[in-house]
Write a protein that holds these residues in place. Structure first.
Motif, PDB file in Angstrom:
ATOM      1  N   PHE A 135       0.844  -1.203   0.000  1.00 51.84           N
ATOM      2  CA  PHE A 135       0.000   0.000   0.000  1.00 51.84           C
ATOM      3  C   PHE A 135       0.874   1.247   0.000  1.00 51.84           C
ATOM      4  O   PHE A 135       0.941   1.980   0.990  1.00 51.84           O
ATOM      5  N   GLY A 173     -15.047   1.254  -6.963  1.00 51.93           N
ATOM      6  CA  GLY A 173     -14.266   0.150  -6.430  1.00 51.93           C
ATOM      7  C   GLY A 173     -15.041  -0.588  -5.364  1.00 51.93           C
ATOM      8  O   GLY A 173     -15.454   0.016  -4.370  1.00 51.93           O
ATOM      9  N   HIS A 199     -15.028  -9.399  -8.748  1.00 49.56           N
ATOM     10  CA  HIS A 199     -14.565  -9.520  -7.373  1.00 49.56           C
ATOM     11  C   HIS A 199     -14.815 -10.929  -6.851  1.00 49.56           C
ATOM     12  O   HIS A 199     -15.690 -11.649  -7.333  1.00 49.56           O
ATOM     13  N   HIS A 232      -3.921  -9.777  -7.847  1.00 50.57           N
ATOM     14  CA  HIS A 232      -4.471  -8.684  -7.042  1.00 50.57           C
ATOM     15  C   HIS A 232      -5.992  -8.652  -7.194  1.00 50.57           C
ATOM     16  O   HIS A 232      -6.588  -7.601  -7.357  1.00 50.57           O
ATOM     17  N   THR A 234      -9.780  -8.384  -6.545  1.00 47.60           N
ATOM     18  CA  THR A 234     -10.545  -7.638  -5.556  1.00 47.60           C
ATOM     19  C   THR A 234     -11.347  -8.609  -4.695  1.00 47.60           C
ATOM     20  O   THR A 234     -12.034  -9.491  -5.219  1.00 47.60           O
ATOM     21  N   THR A 342      -9.704   2.490  -5.333  1.00 53.30           N
ATOM     22  CA  THR A 342      -9.112   1.838  -6.499  1.00 53.30           C
ATOM     23  C   THR A 342      -7.703   1.319  -6.260  1.00 53.30           C
ATOM     24  O   THR A 342      -6.953   1.081  -7.209  1.00 53.30           O
ATOM     25  N   GLY A 343      -7.350   1.147  -4.996  1.00 50.00           N
ATOM     26  CA  GLY A 343      -6.111   0.455  -4.684  1.00 50.00           C
ATOM     27  C   GLY A 343      -4.867   1.314  -4.733  1.00 50.00           C
ATOM     28  O   GLY A 343      -4.921   2.551  -4.747  1.00 50.00           O
ATOM     29  N   TYR A 344      -3.743   0.611  -4.792  1.00 47.79           N
ATOM     30  CA  TYR A 344      -2.432   1.238  -4.667  1.00 47.79           C
ATOM     31  C   TYR A 344      -1.464   0.674  -5.702  1.00 47.79           C
ATOM     32  O   TYR A 344      -1.651  -0.429  -6.220  1.00 47.79           O
TER      33      TYR A 344
END
Length: 427
Positions: A135, A173, A199, A232, A234, A342-344
């Protein structure tokens, strides 16, 4: 300022850095852990106020210390997680230096080891462990231009509903963060639109056992190779309000308008992909597959766990799924804020080493990089499915510490031979 020397430099003082420190100490390896902020800073300042751990306290911890003041099956609030990590650092007497930023790491010329430039001087080390985790840099897709709505923010800077302006909110997201924040905003009286992509949607619990227990006994935490494209993936799971299975249809019945993937923006209008029904169905298949595997396990081993047929009941699709919105006029919908869950992205700009592939990902095997002496820890699927979780990173750190110890013995032998030759002895 004199150059400091140590055997191993660990960059990052979160769960990965602390796990690494514990195992390095057990191996008798001198080391230093540098943390640019406080221990577990992201838990304190880069998460929303009501966040709790997504796994129960009996599971999401290090093997050497339990959570205090909380039932084993409860989900620890974020501050308690941070306090736990701070207490663990004291328990293992980790040599953590807070407020020290590493700005550059490069190879030493003509010999083994690395030179690290930090905000408090230079450190030379035989080994460097990048324990900064996954992250690192919040990602906001370049879809909606600045000024199109009153506020745009990433989930890492969201704290509570009062932070947002009056009006509706679009949450983009539908992983754990997006779902929990959307639910919180809806319960606070906001009109919420939730843009959901593909997801996994596991059950929170089934037949009296938490999802994390099922993954354990089924061997799914130990998977070492993800299916194609699932590195990765979701995951929609939550420990909020005691832990409930994420159900998008229930969220819709409670007032949240579900959307497919947010694709583009033009003249105040968002184009939404016609994939919502498929994405919901994808999550359903994942959900049911876990139930199937759990049922088979119970039957195979004759476990006395109560049947739960109601868990297989799936409600009918709501209108927002059967008749999806494909064009969303932000002004007409009254949307004044967009929250991007929307994540990293990884950010290893401080590593001046040829260790990344064409996509910018570290090249490594179980955390042992292609550059001798450089290691990575805390990344998803580093060695297995559980690698980025507290319990998983602990086991990965043990493997890396053992490797560092083994390599130090090779170096010690080489130094021994060199010293004998320098004194004219036979090798």
């Amino acid at each position: 300022m004199p150059v400091e020397k140590t055997d191993t430099l660990v960059v990052g003082g979160g769960q990965a850095g602390l796990a690494m420190s514990e195992h390095l100490s057990s191996c008798g390896i001198p080391h230093v852990v540098l943390e640019r902020n406080r221990i577990a800073e992201r838990w304190r300042s880069e998460r929303w106020d009501s966040l709790v751990a997504n796994g129960p306290a009996w599971h999401d911890r290090f093997p050497g210390m339990e959570f205090s003041g909380i039932e084993p099956d409860a989900f620890a609030p974020k501050e308690q997680v941070a306090d736990y990590l701070e207490a663990y650092a004291k328990k293992i007497d980790a040599p953590v230096r807070c407020g020290v930023e590493v700005t550059s790491v490069a190879r030493l010329e003509g010999k083994t080891g690395f030179r690290a430039e930090t905000s408090e001087g230079v450190i030379e080390a035989e080994n460097v462990v990048a324990a900064t985790g996954p992250f690192q840099r919040p990602v906001i897709p370049a879809i909606v231009p600045d000024g199109a709505v009153q506020m745009q923010l990433h989930s890492s800077t969201y704290h509570n509903p009062g932070q947002l302006p009056e009006g509706a909110v679009l949450v983009v997201g539908a992983g754990s963060s997006g779902v929990q924040i959307a639910d919180e905003l809806n319960r606070a009286g906001k009109k919420v639109y939730l843009s959901a992509g593909p997801h996994d949607r596991p059950p929170r619990a089934y037949r009296g056992r938490d999802y994390v227990w099922w993954l354990g006994v089924l061997g799914l935490w130990d998977l070492d190779v993800p299916k194609e494209g699932a590195e990765h993936v979701t995951i929609a799971v939550s420990g909020a309000r005691g832990g409930q299975t994420v159900d998008f249809r229930r969220l819709a019945s409670e007032g949240i308008t579900l959307l497919g993937v947010t694709q583009s923006y033009e003249n105040g209008v968002l184009t939404i992909a016609d994939d919502l029904a498929d994405n919901i169905a994808y999550g359903d298949r994942n959900y049911l597959s876990v139930l199937d595997e759990a049922d088979a396990y119970v039957e195979r081993y004759g476990l006395d766990l109560p049947e739960e047929p109601e868990a297989r009941l799936i409600a009918a699709d709501p209108p927002c799924v059967t008749d999806p919105i494909l064009q969303l006029d932000l002004s007409e919908a009254g949307i004044t804020s967009i929250l991007w869950a929307t994540g990293y992205a990884l950010d290893y700009g401080w590593l001046n080493l040829d260790v990344f592939d064409e996509k910018g990902k570290p090249r490594h095997r179980r955390g042992i990089s292609v550059v001798p002496g450089l290691y990575f820890l805390g990344l998803p699927w580093l060695s297995q499915r559980g690698s980025s979780f507290i319990y998983g990173v602990w086991h990965d750190a043990k493997y890396l510490a053992d490797h560092i110890l083994k390599q130090s013995k090779y170096r010690a032998y080489d130094d021994y031979v060199h010293d004998r030759k320098a004194h004219g002895e036979q090798g």
